[in-house]
Scaffold this motif. Sequence first.
Motif, PDB file in Angstrom:
ATOM      1  N   ASP A 159       0.167  -1.560  -2.020  1.00  0.00           N
ATOM      2  CA  ASP A 159      -0.180  -1.025  -0.627  1.00  0.00           C
ATOM      3  C   ASP A 159       0.672  -0.943   0.370  1.00  0.00           C
ATOM      4  O   ASP A 159       0.661   0.129   1.250  1.00  0.00           O
ATOM      5  CB  ASP A 159      -1.449  -2.139  -0.013  1.00  0.00           C
ATOM      6  CG  ASP A 159      -2.533  -2.033  -0.982  1.00  0.00           C
ATOM      7  OD1 ASP A 159      -2.770  -0.971  -1.529  1.00  0.00           O
ATOM      8  OD2 ASP A 159      -3.439  -2.929  -0.478  1.00  0.00           O
ATOM      9  N   HIS A 160       1.894  -1.929   0.292  1.00  0.00           N
ATOM     10  CA  HIS A 160       2.952  -1.902   1.392  1.00  0.00           C
ATOM     11  C   HIS A 160       4.085  -0.833   0.960  1.00  0.00           C
ATOM     12  O   HIS A 160       4.244  -0.063   1.944  1.00  0.00           O
ATOM     13  CB  HIS A 160       3.475  -3.357   1.315  1.00  0.00           C
ATOM     14  CG  HIS A 160       4.802  -3.193   2.581  1.00  0.00           C
ATOM     15  ND1 HIS A 160       4.329  -3.566   3.794  1.00  0.00           N
ATOM     16  CD2 HIS A 160       5.880  -3.259   2.320  1.00  0.00           C
ATOM     17  CE1 HIS A 160       5.276  -3.836   4.204  1.00  0.00           C
ATOM     18  NE2 HIS A 160       6.407  -3.476   3.519  1.00  0.00           N
ATOM     19  N   TYR A 161       4.303  -0.593  -0.141  1.00  0.00           N
ATOM     20  CA  TYR A 161       5.568   0.364  -0.306  1.00  0.00           C
ATOM     21  C   TYR A 161       4.992   1.619  -0.866  1.00  0.00           C
ATOM     22  O   TYR A 161       5.912   2.641  -0.775  1.00  0.00           O
ATOM     23  CB  TYR A 161       6.370  -0.335  -1.622  1.00  0.00           C
ATOM     24  CG  TYR A 161       7.030  -1.719  -1.118  1.00  0.00           C
ATOM     25  CD1 TYR A 161       8.314  -1.443  -0.437  1.00  0.00           C
ATOM     26  CD2 TYR A 161       6.533  -2.870  -1.485  1.00  0.00           C
ATOM     27  CE1 TYR A 161       8.912  -2.689   0.146  1.00  0.00           C
ATOM     28  CE2 TYR A 161       7.437  -4.052  -0.875  1.00  0.00           C
ATOM     29  CZ  TYR A 161       8.438  -4.060  -0.180  1.00  0.00           C
ATOM     30  OH  TYR A 161       8.996  -4.893  -0.074  1.00  0.00           O
ATOM     31  N   GLY A 162       3.808   1.858  -1.190  1.00  0.00           N
ATOM     32  CA  GLY A 162       3.232   3.181  -1.309  1.00  0.00           C
ATOM     33  C   GLY A 162       3.568   3.648  -2.911  1.00  0.00           C
ATOM     34  O   GLY A 162       3.312   4.784  -3.226  1.00  0.00           O
ATOM     35  N   VAL A 163       3.943   2.680  -3.785  1.00  0.00           N
ATOM     36  CA  VAL A 163       4.163   3.063  -5.242  1.00  0.00           C
ATOM     37  C   VAL A 163       3.814   1.843  -6.061  1.00  0.00           C
ATOM     38  O   VAL A 163       3.685   0.587  -5.375  1.00  0.00           O
ATOM     39  CB  VAL A 163       5.681   3.291  -5.431  1.00  0.00           C
ATOM     40  CG1 VAL A 163       6.327   4.582  -4.469  1.00  0.00           C
ATOM     41  CG2 VAL A 163       6.749   2.004  -5.071  1.00  0.00           C
ATOM     42  N   LYS A 164       3.438   2.175  -7.132  1.00  0.00           N
ATOM     43  CA  LYS A 164       3.189   1.184  -8.279  1.00  0.00           C
ATOM     44  C   LYS A 164       4.605   0.090  -8.592  1.00  0.00           C
ATOM     45  O   LYS A 164       5.464   0.800  -9.050  1.00  0.00           O
ATOM     46  CB  LYS A 164       2.477   1.642  -9.333  1.00  0.00           C
ATOM     47  CG  LYS A 164       1.111   2.060  -9.069  1.00  0.00           C
ATOM     48  CD  LYS A 164       0.490   2.268 -10.434  1.00  0.00           C
ATOM     49  CE  LYS A 164      -1.098   2.905 -10.355  1.00  0.00           C
ATOM     50  NZ  LYS A 164      -1.851   1.772  -9.807  1.00  0.00           N
ATOM     51  N   PRO A 165       4.348  -1.266  -8.535  1.00  0.00           N
ATOM     52  CA  PRO A 165       5.538  -1.845  -9.017  1.00  0.00           C
ATOM     53  C   PRO A 165       5.942  -1.598 -10.286  1.00  0.00           C
ATOM     54  O   PRO A 165       5.004  -1.180 -11.180  1.00  0.00           O
ATOM     55  CB  PRO A 165       5.065  -3.181  -8.555  1.00  0.00           C
ATOM     56  CG  PRO A 165       4.094  -3.119  -7.489  1.00  0.00           C
ATOM     57  CD  PRO A 165       3.504  -1.957  -7.738  1.00  0.00           C
TER      58      PRO A 165
END
Length: 244
Positions: A159-165
Motif C-alpha cells: 500500500d505504501h510503496y505501490g509495489v509488491k515486496p
Amino acid sequence: MSVKKAISLGVGIGVLFIIVLIIYGVTHTFNQTKREDHLVKGVDLSAYQGDIDWELLADQNIDFAFIKATEGDDYVDTKFKTNWEASQKTALKVGAYHFLNYDTTGKAQAQNFIANVPVSDQNLPPVVDLELYGIYEDNALPKEQVKVILDEFLKELEDHYGVKPIIYTTQRIFKMYIGTDYKDYQIWIVDLDNAWPETLPNGETFTFWQYSHRGMMDGYDGDETFIDMNLYNGTYAEFIEEFF
C-alpha cells in the motif's frame, strides 16, 4: 610534398580511420551485448560489513545491492542510513530489506520499515527476509501464525510503496510457510547446494538466487569477512525491464 606522397598519405589515413571505426564498432557491440546479456550479479549486506566504500564495491562486476534496513518493530540497522545515501550515488540498483520478527505484528514492523526507507521508483522493491531464528529454529511457529504476520507486513508495504515486496527465504522455509501461496510475489531463494535451482519447490520460477554466504570483495572493513552473493534469474535487459 609530391602528389604521389600526398595521395599515399591520404590513403593511409583513410585506411587507419576505417580500422579505428571497425575496432570501435566491435568494442561497442561487445559492450552493448555484455551490458544487456551478462549474468546480473549482486550482494546483500548490513552493519556486519562495517564501513563501505560504495564506489569501490560498485566497480567489481556487480549490478545490484540489497541493504538491511530494519528488524522487528523497533530495530534499525546502524549503517542503513549511511549505506542507503552512499549507494544512491553509484550506478548500482539498490533495494532495502526487513528481517521479519515473530514476536510483534506485521503492521508494527511495516511501520518501522516505512519510517526509515524512502519511497522511490529508482530503487528495487522492498524485501521481507523470512527465516527461522533463535528459539524458533527448534520450535517453528505454525504456518497459520506466521501467515498472519507476513500478510499484514506485505499489505502495509504494498500500500505504501505501490509495489509488491520480494520474499527472501530458504528452500526449507519456503516449503514450511510459502508452499503454493504467494504466487503473485517474486521470490529470492537461498540455495547454497545446487548449481542453479531451476524452479522453486512449488514449481514456480525464482527471481533472485543467493548462491553463496562466503563471497569476498574489496570495499568493506567490518567484523564480517564475507559478503552474500546473488544472481538475478535473467539478463540485464530483463532485469531493467522488470524493475525499472
